[in-house]
Structure formats: structure tokens, C-alpha cells
Design a protein around this motif. Structure first.
Motif, mmCIF file in Angstrom:
data_model
loop_
_atom_site.group_PDB
_atom_site.id
_atom_site.type_symbol
_atom_site.label_atom_id
_atom_site.label_comp_id
_atom_site.label_asym_id
_atom_site.label_seq_id
_atom_site.Cartn_x
_atom_site.Cartn_y
_atom_site.Cartn_z
ATOM 1 N N LEU A 191 5.615 6.623 -5.983
ATOM 2 C CA LEU A 191 4.744 7.576 -7.073
ATOM 3 C C LEU A 191 5.616 8.626 -7.684
ATOM 4 N N PRO B 191 3.626 1.234 -2.978
ATOM 5 C CA PRO B 191 3.353 1.929 -4.649
ATOM 6 C C PRO B 191 3.743 3.305 -4.254
ATOM 7 N N MET B 192 2.743 3.579 -2.585
ATOM 8 C CA MET B 192 2.378 5.365 -2.554
ATOM 9 C C MET B 192 3.786 6.190 -2.945
ATOM 10 N N GLY C 88 0.611 -1.181 0.249
ATOM 11 C CA GLY C 88 0.090 0.035 -0.147
ATOM 12 C C GLY C 88 1.137 1.216 0.095
ATOM 13 N N TYR C 89 1.866 1.117 0.560
ATOM 14 C CA TYR C 89 2.812 2.894 1.051
ATOM 15 C C TYR C 89 3.904 3.013 0.427
ATOM 16 N N PRO D 114 2.709 1.629 -9.454
ATOM 17 C CA PRO D 114 4.267 1.953 -8.703
ATOM 18 C C PRO D 114 3.500 0.092 -8.336
ATOM 19 N N PHE E 158 -6.527 6.429 -0.257
ATOM 20 C CA PHE E 158 -5.436 6.679 -1.459
ATOM 21 C C PHE E 158 -4.555 5.276 -1.544
ATOM 22 N N LEU F 297 -1.466 8.761 -10.745
ATOM 23 C CA LEU F 297 -1.310 9.855 -9.814
ATOM 24 C C LEU F 297 -1.841 10.663 -10.152
ATOM 25 N N GLY G 7 -21.828 8.934 5.800
ATOM 26 C CA GLY G 7 -21.349 8.489 4.779
ATOM 27 C C GLY G 7 -20.190 7.276 5.319
ATOM 28 N N LEU G 8 -19.053 7.790 4.539
ATOM 29 C CA LEU G 8 -17.557 6.672 4.602
ATOM 30 C C LEU G 8 -17.318 6.367 6.475
ATOM 31 N N TYR G 9 -17.078 7.777 6.715
ATOM 32 C CA TYR G 9 -16.656 8.246 8.278
ATOM 33 C C TYR G 9 -17.885 8.761 8.676
ATOM 34 N N GLY H 174 -1.386 4.244 -4.524
ATOM 35 C CA GLY H 174 -0.260 4.676 -5.572
ATOM 36 C C GLY H 174 -0.880 4.272 -6.921
ATOM 37 N N LEU I 53 -8.992 10.919 -4.716
ATOM 38 C CA LEU I 53 -9.816 11.212 -2.804
ATOM 39 C C LEU I 53 -10.443 12.358 -2.654
ATOM 40 N N ALA J 49 2.299 6.410 -14.378
ATOM 41 C CA ALA J 49 1.710 6.845 -13.013
ATOM 42 C C ALA J 49 1.678 8.021 -12.910
ATOM 43 N N GLY K 230 -5.788 9.540 -8.570
ATOM 44 C CA GLY K 230 -5.902 9.318 -6.660
ATOM 45 C C GLY K 230 -6.069 9.821 -6.371
ATOM 46 N N VAL K 231 -5.582 11.427 -6.735
ATOM 47 C CA VAL K 231 -5.786 12.765 -6.056
ATOM 48 C C VAL K 231 -7.101 12.924 -6.415
ATOM 49 N N SER L 187 -3.850 4.792 -18.110
ATOM 50 C CA SER L 187 -3.051 4.364 -17.340
ATOM 51 C C SER L 187 -2.129 3.020 -16.941
#
Lengths: 335, 315
Positions: A68, A64-65, A61-62, B145, B139, A307, A331-333, B141, A314, A303, A310-311, A289
Motif C-alpha cells: 500500500l 499487499p498491506m 495478506g501482509y 497490491p 484490514f 487505502l 459483536g465480532l470479538y 491491502g 477498519l 491503491a 481499508g482505513v 478502486s
């Protein structure tokens, strides 16, 4: 009491134990509770338990972030992330000047809107139909049958569609045998693609989505219907003034939450059919992509699109939740 | 007589009595409703019926129908005999079953541990860990990635690449955590006073009292592994001898790639089975991907509403 020092919901423990009935004393004790060293030692095994999931999320998860950053490089496999040359915003400049990207962008919005408009009323209508059935067994059977395709993969759903309505499928063959010379192959008909994917989505997910609405319908008091009927309201007026208002909250919530996924929906569905129908109809941002990044091997470019996706997603999801909160929904939270 | 037969019909259908205030529907409305229900059922069941029947049909029967068979003219199980005597489909079925079982077991261990580890109120660092997990729900990647990370770890063409990257669903952890938080604190506390560690509490108290949710989550994971396709396309696109069933179905059925050279038709030729139709073989592949879902479906179904409405769970 000394042994209870290690207890998490005892009087010396931290807050949040409303279920344990600890109440205010525990809340007050939060700041004066055991020091973090004591708590760390006490909760060591709990933290160890979360490690496998944490490690998986960090790696898949992180990491791959972090990866980016390649969107700002001219990445190549020989130099890797550390030694690939930096190119600043060049990939994004290229992306925003690329007609194929803008085509994918608008096509994403088109397919999403058509799917949403055609799909959304179906589970509601199905729920109202099911709710009105007097036979419990028929209702249960109908519900099981319509919800079944939810558990099918997209490959399976599209294969079934292909064998039913595709060029050599059941229905075109039937038409051919009954005098229609050239039945349309709906699986490769570009203008009809938006309706095709909507039909697939309805076939796969409408029954499953009915469950939420059925739960909302079950929460409507029968006495409302009875009072309305006594006052002379027929089926349509009862539906219009009791059933639909009863579904309003959940409908708005689901609509809003769906909007949060406007740019990322339907990846597998489109990718599987991209070959048969062509990118002109099936290209969405997620497939753009993937195809430009992996299939064409231009990792940095793909990528950059990823990105962007992803942004914007979000932002959409956070905005959707904000709107949901404004409507007084969770909602979701929360908050 | 009619009233008796209607009554038995109602009993068989489990029909509730019509509320007194509700008007009897007109015959036209009733017929429209019945027709609508029949159409809805047919939309789902006819394709499944045609696919299954075709997988059991002889080539002659398929030729008469000109494609999928709705009316049998000759039945044979040759397609299945072929598949189970070797070749790419039988192997793919086995691979898919193994990945599903191994993946589900692994996912459950990770999910249950994390859910319990985060479920004790006031435990050290649980908010921070929860936040770290939640962020990945909003979120990520993206594909490229992830592909490079997995490749860098040597996952290309490896089965673990089909399991580990998608092994943990934060949503499922949240669902389980909510259930674990609702288990009576006294129960856990008294076990702790008796000297039980968190591991013992999880195994002896928490898990036995959350069988239903554990079953539901396990089934959702299992369906996810069974149905996953893009992971294979991403990490294992080339080597057809390693493909799970979904990828075999995609290439040989959806995309209509020839089975020639894949081992299936060769086996057929060796057995001298000229009756085998490629279409019946294709449909047998489809049937084989559906059957495991039908097997677990009744179990999932019991918890349907629970499963969907779990969405209401908060972090």
C-alpha cells in the motif's frame, strides 16, 4: 510426574485449561511453568502446523498491506515498489478532488442504505412466517428452497435476473405478447438500479439470513405465547409484544455489524452490472478502486482509493463492535 | 371422510398439533398465508424451472416462447451433447471441477493444521500467531497490491493464482479451532502419555471426532471455489481457453458474447445440428453451474443452523 513435564494441560502447564478442570493451580503455575525454551521444544510440531496458513497470510495478506505504500508513490511496473518516485500525498489530493471518487462515495452510501432498508425486514418476516407453520415438512421445504440461492454466485444470480426481467427476458416477453408495447428493461434502467440490486440481494440472501432469526425465535418460551393468548392477546399483539422483542437483540447486533461493511459491500454484484447500467448508477468505492487502478492501469491512484477504503472500513468495523458492546452484545470479538 | 383425509394430509406434512391456546386462523388469513408461501416458492423455483426447461428446448420451442420456455413444445438434449463433445464450455466445466477439488483439499489441509496447532491451551506462541491471523480479518491491502504481489510471483494466467490467495479463511480456522478446543482434554492427554505425537493425535483422535464440522467447512470452501469469479477476472482475464465455468458464463451468457470462434458452434456445425439454439446453450451453461450446488446442497443443509450460528465463535 517427570514424563508429564511435556504435557500441556498437566499440573505444570500454562493456564486456560478450564475444560481440563485444572483450575487455579494451573493458573498459578503459569508464571512458574516451564521456560520458553522448553515450551518451544515441546510445542514445535504445533507451531509447524500453523506455518502453511501463516505463510499464505504473510504472502497474500501482509505483503499487499506493505504494498500500500505505492499509494504515496507514482508507481510504475518498471521501477517497482523500491524505485518508484515518492509523491507524498499527491494521489490523495487528486482523489479527494476527483468528482468521480465523490460520486462513488455517495453512491456507495445510497446503495447501501436502500439495500439495508429493503433487505433487512425480509428475513425477519420470513422467519416469523416459517415459525408459525404447524407443518414441519412444509417449513423445512420452504427453508431449503429460500436458502438455496445463497450458494449461487453473483454471476449466476444476475444472469437469472437478466433472463427473467431483462430486455429479452421472460417477463418482458410475456408482456409484449399480451399487448404491452415497450416494457421497461429493469436491468438497464438507471433510476431503478438501487431497487434492482436490493431485489437481487433479497432473492439471494433473505432465506439464508432467516436461519439466525429462526434460532432466536426458537429460544422464546412457548409459555409466554400461551399466557398472552389466555389473557386474550390475538396474533398481532403476541407478535408485537413477544416475538419482536425476542428478536430485538439479534436484530440490533446484525444491523450494527452490517454497518461495519457499509463501504465494502456488494463488490462483485456492482462490478458485474457496471457495464450494462453504467458507472453512474453502479460505481461504488470498491469498483472505483479496481477500475481506476487495474483497468486504467493507474496503480497508485487505485491503491490510494483502496487505502482510504481499508482505513475507513477498519474504523467502521471497530466502531460497530464498540456500539455492539455498548448494547451488551459480543459483536465480532469480545470486550 | 373429511377428517380422515385431513389427518392423512397432516401426517404427510409432518404437522404438529395446534397448541390449544392458539385460535384457528380465519379462512382469509389462511388463504393469504398459502398464497404468500406459493409466491415465495415460485420466486425461486420458476426461474430455475424455466432455465432448465429452456436448456432442453428445441429452437422451434424457444421461438414460440420468444425467449425462456415455460411450456415445452419440443425437447432435445442437443445443447448438452454439444457441450460434452468439446469446446469451451465442456473444458471450463472440467477446469472448474478440478480447481474446486484441488483448492478445497489444499484449503482443508491448511485450515485443519492451523486450527489444531492453535487449539492446544497454553501452547507456545499461539496467542501471537492468532493475533497475526486475526488482523487480516479487519484490514487488507485491497485488490491492487494483491494483484501486483501475485503478478510479481508469476501468478498471472496461472491456476495457482485462483487458489492460493484465497486458500485460507481465518474465520474457518477460528471455527475449527473452537471445535478442536472442545474435544475432551483427557482423551488427548492419555494419547500423549501413550507416546502419540501431535500429528498422530490430530489424525487419529481430533479429526475422527469432528467429522461434522470438517464436512461443513469443506463444503463452504468448495462452494467458494466453485463460485469464485473476480479472481479469474483479475488474474486470468484474457485467455478464454483457460477460463473456469463462472467466467465462461459471465462472458457468453451474462455479457452475451458470441460463442463463435470459441469452439462450441464449430462443433455444432460439424455435427450438423441446426436445432441448437444459442439460448438453449446459454441456459445449459447456467444449469451446469447450478447442478454441483444441488448435489452437495442436501449435505450442507443438514448442518445449516450449525454453519450459520458458528458466527458466535470467538478468537
Amino acid at each position: 510426574m517427570a514424563t508429564r513435564v511435556s504435557s500441556r494441560s498437566g499440573p505444570g502447564a500454562a493456564a486456560g485449561t478450564a475444560a481440563g478442570g485444572a483450575g487455579d493451580p494451573a493458573r498459578g503455575a503459569r508464571r512458574t511453568g516451564p521456560s520458553w525454551r522448553v515450551r518451544l521444544r515441546r510445542d514445535k510440531s504445533l507451531i509447524i502446523m500453523t506455518l502453511p496458513a501463516l505463510i499464505l497470510l504473510l504472502v497474500f495478506g501482509y505483503a499487499p498491506m506493505l504494498g500500500l505504500v505505492m499509494a504515496f508513490q507514482q508507481y510504475n511496473v518498471y521501477n517497482g515498489l523500491l524505485y518508484s518516485p515518492w509523491v507524498g500525498l499527491a494521489n490523495f489530493q487528486q482523489l479527494f478532488g476527483d468528482p468521480a471518487f465523490w460520486h462513488a462515495f455517495w453512491n456507495t452510501l445510497l446503495l447501501f442504505s436502500v439495500q439495508l432498508v429493503l433487505f433487512f425486514p425480509v428475513p425477519i418476516a420470513l422467519a416469523i412466517l416459517l415459525d408459525g407453520l404447524l407443518s414441519r415438512r412444509l417449513k423445512a421445504f420452504l427453508q431449503s428452497v429460500t436458502a438455496l440461492p445463497h450458494f449461487f454466485s453473483w454471476v449466476l444470480v444476475i444472469t437469472i435476473f437478466q433472463k427473467m426481467i431483462g430486455g429479452a427476458g421472460l417477463i418482458p416477453q410475456f408482456l409484449r405478447q399480451h399487448g404491452v408495447a415497450n416494457p421497461v428493461d429493469l436491468m438497464t434502467n438507471a433510476p431503478a438500479f438501487k431497487f434492482l440490486v436490493s431485489a437481487q440481494l433479497i432473492w439471494k440472501e433473505a432465506g439464508w439470513n432467516t436461519i439466525v432469526f429462526l434460532a432466536a425465535l426458537a429460544a422464546i418460551s412457548p409459555s409466554l405465547y400461551e399466557a398472552a393468548a389466555v389473557d386474550g392477546a390475538g396474533w398481532w399483539r403476541r407478535t408485537r409484544h413477544i416475538t419482536l422483542p425476542g428478536l430485538k437483540g439479534i436484530t440490533i447486533l446484525l444491523l450494527i455489524l452490517n454497518l461495519g461493511y457499509a463501504l465494502t459491500f456488494g463488490f462483485e454484484q456492482m462490478l458485474i452490472q457496471r457495464g450494462a447500467i453504467g458507472p453512474g448508477s453502479a460505481e461504488v468505492l470498491t469498483t472505483f478502486s479496481y477500475v481506476f487502478g487495474i483497468v486504467n492501469g493507474n496503480y497508485s491512484y487505485g491503491a490510494a482509493a483502496g487505502l482510504f477504503l481499508g482505513v475507513t472500513s477498519l474504523i467502521l468495523i471497530l466502531a460497530a463492535n464498540k456500539v455492539a458492546h455498548a448494547f451488551g452484545e459480543d459483536g465480532l470479538y469480545r470486550r | 371422510m373429511t377428517s380422515i383425509s385431513t389427518r392423512t394430509l397432516h401426517a404427510a406434512l409432518g404437522t404438529a398439533p395446534r397448541p390449544v391456546w392458539q385460535e384457528r386462523p380465519k379462512p382469509g388469513t389462511q388463504a393469504a398465508k398459502g398464497g404468500g408461501i406459493a409466491v415465495i416458492l415460485a420466486l425461486v423455483l420458476v426461474p430455475l424451472y424455466a432455465v432448465t426447461l429452456t436448456s432442453f428446448s428445441t429452437q422451434a420451442s424457444i421461438n414460440i416462447a420468444g425467449g425462456l420456455v415455460l411450456w415445452p413444445h419440443g425437447l432435445t438434449a442437443n445443447a448438452y451433447t454439444l457441450i460434452f463433445t468439446g469446446g469451451v464450455v465442456g473444458r471450463a466445466l472440467l477446469i472448474s471441477l478440478l480447481i474446486t477439488v484441488a483448492g478445497t483439499a489444499f484449503s482443508m489441509v491448511v485450515t485443519v493444521l492451523a486450527a489444531y496447532g492453535l487449539s492446544r491451551p497454553g501452547s507456545f506462541g499461539h496467542r501471537t500467531i492468532l493475533l497475526i491471523m486475526l488482523i487480516t480479518m479487519f484490514f487488507n491491502g485491497g485488490v491492487i497490491p494483491l494483484f501486483l504481489v501475485v503478478s510479481a510471483l508469476g501468478g498471472y494466467d496461472q491456476y495457482w493464482a485462483l487458489i492460493l490467495p484465497s486458500a485460507v479463511s481465518v474465520f474457518n480456522i477460528l471455527v475449527m479451532r473452537a471445535f478442536f478446543s472442545n474435544i475432551a482434554a483427557e482423551l488427548i492427554e492419555s494419547a500423549r502419555i501413550d507416546g502419540a505425537s501431535d500429528w498422530v493425535i490430530l489424525w487419529r483422535i481430533v479429526l475422527p471426532s469432528s467429522k461434522a464440522v470438517t464436512a461443513v467447512i469443506a463444503l463452504f470452501y468448495a462452494v467458494g471455489y466453485w463460485n469464485s469469479w473476480f479472481n479469474i477476472l483479475l488474474f486470468m482475464p484474457a485467455d478464454s481457453s483457460k477460463w473456469p465455468l463462472q467466467m465462461v458464463m459471465y462472458n457468453y451468457v451474462t455479457e452475451g458474447m458470441s460463442f463463435a470462434g470459441s469452439g462450441v458452434t464449430n462443433v455444432g456445425a460439424n455435427l450438423g445440428r441446426q436445432q441448437i439454439a444459442p439460448l438453449s446453450l446459454q441456459m445449459a451453461v447456467v444449469v451446469l453451474t447450478v447442478v454441483p450446488i444441488l448435489v452437495v446442497y442436501p449435505f450442507v443443509q443438514k448442518h445449516f443452523t450449525k454453519g450459520v450460528l458458528l458466527g458466535a465463535v470467538k478468537g
